[in-house]
Design an enzyme around this catalytic site. Sequence first.
Site, short mmCIF file in Angstrom:
data_model
loop_
_atom_site.label_atom_id
_atom_site.label_comp_id
_atom_site.label_asym_id
_atom_site.label_seq_id
_atom_site.Cartn_x
_atom_site.Cartn_y
_atom_site.Cartn_z
N SER A 164 -13.11 6.52 2.93
CA SER A 164 -13.17 7.23 1.95
C SER A 164 -11.84 6.82 1.14
O SER A 164 -11.71 5.62 0.78
CB SER A 164 -12.90 8.90 2.17
OG SER A 164 -13.20 9.54 1.21
N HIS A 218 -21.07 12.25 4.42
CA HIS A 218 -19.84 11.30 4.29
C HIS A 218 -18.99 11.15 5.57
O HIS A 218 -17.97 10.44 5.74
CB HIS A 218 -18.66 12.10 3.49
CG HIS A 218 -17.55 11.02 2.69
ND1 HIS A 218 -17.79 10.00 2.24
CD2 HIS A 218 -16.20 11.44 2.80
CE1 HIS A 218 -16.80 9.64 1.83
NE2 HIS A 218 -15.72 10.50 2.01
N ASP A 248 -24.35 10.97 1.26
CA ASP A 248 -23.24 10.72 1.27
C ASP A 248 -22.62 11.14 -0.23
O ASP A 248 -23.19 10.71 -1.25
CB ASP A 248 -22.63 9.31 1.70
CG ASP A 248 -21.15 9.37 2.10
OD1 ASP A 248 -20.49 9.81 1.61
OD2 ASP A 248 -20.96 8.32 2.79
#
Length: 304
Positions: free
Chosen positions: A106, A271, A244
């Site tokens: 991320s 995610h 996601d």
Amino acid sequence: MSVTEGTVPFRGHRTWYRVVGARTPGGQVPLLVVNGGPGCPHDYLDDLAGLTRETGRPVVFYDQLGCGRSDHPDDPSLWTLDTFVDELAAVREALHLDPVHLLGHSWGSQLALEYVLTRPPGLLSLVLAGPVADAPAYQAETLRLKESLPAAVREVLDRHEAAGTTDDPEYQDAALAFYARYLCRLDPWPPHLVRSFTSINREVYEALWGGAEWNLTGSLKDWDVTARLGEIDLPVLVTSGRHDVATPALVRDLVEAVPGAAWVLFEESSHMPSAEEPEHYRRVVGAFLAEVEADAGSRSRAAA
């Protein structure tokens, strides 16, 4: 399984780290994990320590400055992208991580990309998990996902965003409906994810990112390295979830821009596939790292 903890000096402060597994001459190359956030401790990625149990590979975690077990300086001037890229380099240098594999998740993928694009020596491979390469495109996709939420939830979110009161508990509670769909679909969330999520330093998060995943008001709102992805000359594995927040459409564009990148889409995840499908995720990442090292060994023998 050995575990070593300590701190690395950085800009007059201390960055905490943990090394899981023993590093041995000629052994497997360590994996350095750069977690997401910003302002979030590494705990939610603890499932990756299973790589050590299963394969013997050392795994290195650290908490970025301003969160977790690292120092929390009261200095807003520190909350810049450059600070955290420099911190990544400082951790690697202090722990003598050369060679090393790098995994960024991320926001950590943004740090990893910025770092890799400086062409530091000794990197064997790059894993980009739930990655972001284009913040404006990411915001557009997350706004689209936000529209899938119930109308009453959207009303709360929109009202507080218009008023600039995204720190209000009502707003944070409403945002959980988004996170339950697109951040982690487990119910309940595992304790290590809860620890990270409830420990976010909002000052750091808002300075860099903004009020929420879809509400970019921080210094990264225009960040975009898409045009430079073709410069990456490492083996690259990209991972993401079917559901996601880093949507398959976004990830596909990134994969197509990175020469030779492989992509594994985890069908049961959002995610956090390292937590949502932990055994599968470790198998995929572990196999990729082992293949990279085997290929590197073959090239070295051929050159000799």
